[in-house]
Design a protein around this motif. Sequence first.
Motif, PDB file in Angstrom:
ATOM      1  N   ALA A 540       0.178  -7.661  14.988  1.00  0.00           N
ATOM      2  CA  ALA A 540      -0.708  -6.738  14.726  1.00  0.00           C
ATOM      3  C   ALA A 540      -1.589  -6.194  15.931  1.00  0.00           C
ATOM      4  CB  ALA A 540      -1.322  -6.866  13.180  1.00  0.00           C
ATOM      5  N   VAL A 541      -2.188  -7.374  16.270  1.00  0.00           N
ATOM      6  CA  VAL A 541      -3.484  -7.202  17.268  1.00  0.00           C
ATOM      7  C   VAL A 541      -2.970  -6.613  18.565  1.00  0.00           C
ATOM      8  CG1 VAL A 541      -4.983  -8.698  16.150  1.00  0.00           C
ATOM      9  CG2 VAL A 541      -3.439  -9.320  17.801  1.00  0.00           C
ATOM     10  N   ILE A 542      -1.654  -6.932  18.860  1.00  0.00           N
ATOM     11  CA  ILE A 542      -1.123  -6.563  20.129  1.00  0.00           C
ATOM     12  C   ILE A 542      -0.201  -5.432  20.076  1.00  0.00           C
ATOM     13  CG2 ILE A 542      -1.586  -8.708  21.442  1.00  0.00           C
ATOM     14  CD1 ILE A 542       1.288  -9.286  21.119  1.00  0.00           C
ATOM     15  N   SER A 543       0.102  -4.830  18.964  1.00  0.00           N
ATOM     16  CA  SER A 543       1.330  -3.851  18.927  1.00  0.00           C
ATOM     17  C   SER A 543       0.581  -2.378  19.356  1.00  0.00           C
ATOM     18  CB  SER A 543       1.322  -3.460  17.409  1.00  0.00           C
ATOM     19  OG  SER A 543       0.272  -3.126  16.428  1.00  0.00           O
ATOM     20  N   ALA A 544      -0.548  -2.356  19.391  1.00  0.00           N
ATOM     21  CA  ALA A 544      -1.135  -1.064  20.119  1.00  0.00           C
ATOM     22  C   ALA A 544      -1.030  -1.188  21.706  1.00  0.00           C
ATOM     23  CB  ALA A 544      -2.512  -0.564  19.510  1.00  0.00           C
ATOM     24  N   GLY A 545      -0.768  -2.186  22.377  1.00  0.00           N
ATOM     25  CA  GLY A 545      -0.891  -2.586  23.694  1.00  0.00           C
ATOM     26  C   GLY A 545      -1.821  -3.532  24.093  1.00  0.00           C
ATOM     27  N   GLY A 546      -1.668  -3.676  25.251  1.00  0.00           N
ATOM     28  CA  GLY A 546      -2.661  -4.741  25.792  1.00  0.00           C
ATOM     29  C   GLY A 546      -2.065  -6.167  25.752  1.00  0.00           C
ATOM     30  N   TRP A 547      -3.004  -7.343  25.933  1.00  0.00           N
ATOM     31  CA  TRP A 547      -2.237  -8.832  26.007  1.00  0.00           C
ATOM     32  C   TRP A 547      -2.691  -9.532  24.948  1.00  0.00           C
ATOM     33  CZ3 TRP A 547       1.995  -8.873  29.113  1.00  0.00           C
ATOM     34  CH2 TRP A 547       2.156  -8.053  30.091  1.00  0.00           C
ATOM     35  N   LEU A 548      -2.263 -10.629  24.737  1.00  0.00           N
ATOM     36  CA  LEU A 548      -2.751 -11.590  23.531  1.00  0.00           C
ATOM     37  C   LEU A 548      -4.058 -12.239  24.317  1.00  0.00           C
ATOM     38  CD1 LEU A 548      -2.419 -12.732  20.896  1.00  0.00           C
ATOM     39  CD2 LEU A 548      -1.053 -14.395  21.692  1.00  0.00           C
ATOM     40  N   THR A 549      -5.087 -11.553  23.994  1.00  0.00           N
ATOM     41  CA  THR A 549      -6.370 -12.469  24.594  1.00  0.00           C
ATOM     42  C   THR A 549      -6.728 -13.324  23.651  1.00  0.00           C
ATOM     43  OG1 THR A 549      -7.719 -10.543  23.449  1.00  0.00           O
ATOM     44  CG2 THR A 549      -7.070  -9.963  25.448  1.00  0.00           C
ATOM     45  N   ILE A 550      -7.960 -14.036  24.098  1.00  0.00           N
ATOM     46  CA  ILE A 550      -8.457 -15.181  23.363  1.00  0.00           C
ATOM     47  C   ILE A 550      -9.022 -14.643  22.048  1.00  0.00           C
ATOM     48  CG2 ILE A 550     -10.457 -17.102  23.202  1.00  0.00           C
ATOM     49  CD1 ILE A 550      -7.988 -17.621  25.203  1.00  0.00           C
ATOM     50  N   SER A 551      -9.845 -13.651  21.857  1.00  0.00           N
ATOM     51  CA  SER A 551     -10.364 -13.085  20.908  1.00  0.00           C
ATOM     52  C   SER A 551      -9.220 -12.661  19.927  1.00  0.00           C
ATOM     53  CB  SER A 551     -11.272 -11.613  21.029  1.00  0.00           C
ATOM     54  OG  SER A 551     -10.373 -10.755  21.776  1.00  0.00           O
ATOM     55  N   ARG A 552      -8.393 -11.874  20.283  1.00  0.00           N
ATOM     56  CA  ARG A 552      -7.065 -11.543  19.533  1.00  0.00           C
ATOM     57  C   ARG A 552      -6.235 -12.837  18.807  1.00  0.00           C
ATOM     58  NH1 ARG A 552      -4.463  -6.447  22.578  1.00  0.00           N
ATOM     59  NH2 ARG A 552      -5.932  -4.914  22.003  1.00  0.00           N
ATOM     60  N   LEU A 553      -6.173 -13.895  19.864  1.00  0.00           N
ATOM     61  CA  LEU A 553      -5.659 -15.225  19.183  1.00  0.00           C
ATOM     62  C   LEU A 553      -6.598 -15.699  18.087  1.00  0.00           C
ATOM     63  CD1 LEU A 553      -3.097 -17.064  19.300  1.00  0.00           C
ATOM     64  CD2 LEU A 553      -4.364 -18.030  21.293  1.00  0.00           C
ATOM     65  N   ALA A 554      -7.584 -15.562  18.477  1.00  0.00           N
ATOM     66  CA  ALA A 554      -8.562 -16.319  17.502  1.00  0.00           C
ATOM     67  C   ALA A 554      -8.489 -15.384  16.165  1.00  0.00           C
ATOM     68  CB  ALA A 554     -10.071 -16.241  17.767  1.00  0.00           C
ATOM     69  N   TRP A 555      -8.341 -14.248  15.864  1.00  0.00           N
ATOM     70  CA  TRP A 555      -8.203 -13.459  14.821  1.00  0.00           C
ATOM     71  C   TRP A 555      -6.853 -14.098  14.085  1.00  0.00           C
ATOM     72  CZ3 TRP A 555     -11.935 -11.384  12.199  1.00  0.00           C
ATOM     73  CH2 TRP A 555     -12.909 -10.624  13.005  1.00  0.00           C
ATOM     74  N   ALA A 556      -5.769 -14.056  14.896  1.00  0.00           N
ATOM     75  CA  ALA A 556      -4.728 -14.743  14.177  1.00  0.00           C
ATOM     76  C   ALA A 556      -4.731 -15.950  13.772  1.00  0.00           C
ATOM     77  CB  ALA A 556      -3.446 -14.470  15.347  1.00  0.00           C
ATOM     78  N   THR A 557      -5.301 -16.982  14.328  1.00  0.00           N
ATOM     79  CA  THR A 557      -5.467 -18.258  13.861  1.00  0.00           C
ATOM     80  C   THR A 557      -6.341 -18.300  12.707  1.00  0.00           C
ATOM     81  OG1 THR A 557      -5.410 -18.839  16.241  1.00  0.00           O
ATOM     82  CG2 THR A 557      -6.313 -20.510  14.423  1.00  0.00           C
ATOM     83  N   MET A 558      -7.593 -17.350  12.586  1.00  0.00           N
ATOM     84  CA  MET A 558      -8.407 -17.511  11.460  1.00  0.00           C
ATOM     85  C   MET A 558      -7.472 -16.997  10.312  1.00  0.00           C
ATOM     86  SD  MET A 558     -11.768 -15.917  13.316  1.00  0.00           S
ATOM     87  CE  MET A 558     -12.468 -15.462  11.799  1.00  0.00           C
ATOM     88  N   ALA A 559      -6.629 -16.144  10.520  1.00  0.00           N
ATOM     89  CA  ALA A 559      -5.826 -15.492   9.321  1.00  0.00           C
ATOM     90  C   ALA A 559      -5.210 -16.819   8.644  1.00  0.00           C
ATOM     91  CB  ALA A 559      -5.123 -14.265   9.757  1.00  0.00           C
ATOM     92  N   ALA A 560      -4.395 -17.297   9.492  1.00  0.00           N
ATOM     93  CA  ALA A 560      -3.512 -18.440   9.095  1.00  0.00           C
ATOM     94  C   ALA A 560      -4.364 -19.587   8.342  1.00  0.00           C
ATOM     95  CB  ALA A 560      -2.633 -19.088  10.247  1.00  0.00           C
ATOM     96  N   LEU A 561      -5.472 -19.922   8.990  1.00  0.00           N
ATOM     97  CA  LEU A 561      -6.217 -20.885   8.512  1.00  0.00           C
ATOM     98  C   LEU A 561      -6.911 -20.466   7.092  1.00  0.00           C
ATOM     99  CD1 LEU A 561      -8.235 -22.180  11.597  1.00  0.00           C
ATOM    100  CD2 LEU A 561      -6.504 -23.486  10.255  1.00  0.00           C
ATOM    101  N   ALA A 562      -7.422 -19.147   7.064  1.00  0.00           N
ATOM    102  CA  ALA A 562      -7.855 -18.587   5.676  1.00  0.00           C
ATOM    103  C   ALA A 562      -6.862 -18.809   4.614  1.00  0.00           C
ATOM    104  CB  ALA A 562      -8.322 -17.225   6.219  1.00  0.00           C
ATOM    105  N   VAL A 563      -5.565 -18.353   4.917  1.00  0.00           N
ATOM    106  CA  VAL A 563      -4.244 -18.455   3.914  1.00  0.00           C
ATOM    107  C   VAL A 563      -4.157 -19.669   3.492  1.00  0.00           C
ATOM    108  CG1 VAL A 563      -1.927 -17.857   3.544  1.00  0.00           C
ATOM    109  CG2 VAL A 563      -3.309 -16.160   4.556  1.00  0.00           C
TER     110      VAL A 563
END
Length: 805
Positions: A540-563
Amino acid sequence: MLRRIAPALLTVLVVALGVTALAARPPQGTPQRTADFVVLAGIAGLRWEDVDPQSTPTLWRMAQDGSIGSLSVRSAHRPTCPVDGWLTLGAGSFAAWNGSRSVDGCPSAAVTVEQPDGIGANLPDQESVVQYNQQRLPWGAMPGSLSESVRCSVAVGPGAAVAAARPFGRVDRYASGLPADPRPLLGSCVLSIVDLGTVEGADPATRAEEARAADAELARVLAARPPRSLVLVAGISDTTQPARLHVAVADGPGWERGWLTSASTGRDGYLQLVDLAPTALAALGRPMPERLFLGRPAISTGGRPADLTEAINAPANADREAAAQRSVSGVFFALLAGVQVLLAIAILPLLRRARPHAGPAGPTPVSGRIVAVMELLLVAAALTVPAALLADAVPWWRGEHPGWIFAGVTALLVAAGTAAVRFVPGYANTLGPLGAVAGLTTLVVGLDVLTGARLQLNGVVGYSALQGGRYAGLSTVGLGVFLAGALVSGGWFAQRVHRGWRPAVMVAVGGLAVVVVGSPYLGADPVGAIALTAGVSVAAVISAGGWLTISRLAWATMAALAVGIGFAVVDLRRPAAERGSLGRFLSALGDGTGGFAVHRSSTENFETLVNSPLTVLALAGGLLVWFALLQPWGGLMRLFGIYPAVRAAFAGTVVAAVLGGVLDGAALDLMGAAAALVVPMAALASLRVLGHAADRTRPVAGRSPANGSDGADDDSGSGGVGPVGDGPTGGGGPLGAVHPRPITGPPPSAPAKVAIPASDTPGERRGDADEPAEPTASGSTPDAAPTVPVAPRQVSRSSTEIAAS
């Protein structure tokens, strides 16, 4: 501000969907006290094919009145020898007898039973058996846990003595055989364990005779059973290779005419050997031991056919299917890995020669027919796993040559699926086959899960009840192809909408997939749901373009940890006996016994990594992607530049497959299953993008980024802009192979602008007219490709001359 808070909002939405899916549970009947006495009668090797009204009339009548099921006799050793089965019964966990044995054999020494006082018995080897299970086996089973949970127990026969012996070797009351009048002995303790003999061999006549003898002993037990008692009859172990499913029958108050099931299997008609000990204690109303059993108490459910013959045919057919699945599954995955490796080798020269040469001379283009055939082969390879899943709807295991029948059915389904993809509208578009294959795979696996995962159970690409690992929900292979299909389908849909809506599309499709995977009603795989949450967030965070930055990876990691944390909190609030695998693991960490689970997981990962053909699929796919597709001549980087949502889907698939495989003890199996779908489709799309790398658009007056279009990232196809010439894209459709920046015709008085030709270097893609520019650091896209002003008369010059000037 909306762009800044969008990742947080999407993360919260994915977390809410994941926790909701995992927390909901189907209603399970709570085991209640139903008996004052329990009699566990074991017959090693007894299968449902041995039960009939003539040879086993007592067992037939008992099955008619009671509840029945298929029993998986998994223990800590393969195969489960009779002594291992009896020991596992008494431990309530996967256990094994120590002593010298071959890889596929059983201990050579017989069990020593001493009777010093004529009342009870003693097993002198019990202390060494306990140490062997506690220190050398990963399950940490405690032999004798069942007998330790009651005040008094009775054992009849040497096998029953193994099950009833306490951890220090003492058997409370023991008899080498049933006495003339078994009533006083069976009524002396609340728990009685009886060894009724063994049914072994391949000769039907021999097996029938041994089953008849055991049935006669069972008749004596039933005649002498105490009042208000529960009698459980179980085919306690295997006697030969390969493993088989065995008989399980329960007869007593509250167990009338139903299917046996438990929370450990989650499927009606299936029970594990480790479920018998907690079932006995639950029926007696006794508390479970402090170290919980691996099994869960069995219950009786409805829905069984009224005709006993029809009812018994169901577990008998399941046994035959599971036996056939074992022999066919290994061959299928080995052939699949071999075919995909050959396709990976065959596609290399096509990739090398797919891109049109810009100069006056170059390599001879590959014939269009060869490319078309290769595309169909790639589609067929990607559809093989879902076709094999559908093939289990046909009873191929009943034939004389089940392997050949399965191969024929699978081949027909692959051909039908390939034809459907070939003639689907939009096949000529670059992403047409990718979207069709991903959608078809997701549909096949999803419908199977929604209808009870009947094709997964004992299926070639599913799971076997003989393995004792999973009985309901998604298999490892099913999870791999489903998460890949769902994410790629989400990427395909997202690529068709405006850039701003792409994350929402990925979350919508991926969130629905998380619910399907994690819900106990459906996929019943909480670990897979957590891993898929991470993959969906990355996509979701890179579907609009750009690269997998540290902040975007952090959001993905937080989502998995939250679940994961959310589900863990919900699971830990449940009673100890009702917790799932995650709650039980965290409880084990709390009491200091979590090392066993970690050791088991690492052992399973290593064994799977070394022995599974899916490891070859994962490695071959990774090598093809890294050393070919991602190279400047491979086309995948060009594909990712044109279609950022597809790049996001592929990245999310890798994250979800790797994380799920490690956490679930599946090593590279999950990645191999996902690669079987994704890698052929990535290769096909790369071929098509390379084939049109030199295409350019016609000038269209009045259409430019300044006129309201989405610039280079606009792939909607509106306005009739299409590539020059004919090609497999079929024009400027919504997902055509080429979406270059349109060249707006200049006014007569202004100098014309001509786009600089593409470079072969991925790092120079911004000058390529058929690729969109990557977003800048701020997230925006340049309004125009780099251009050079030239005089009107220079428009007719070659691209090489313009670039040189």
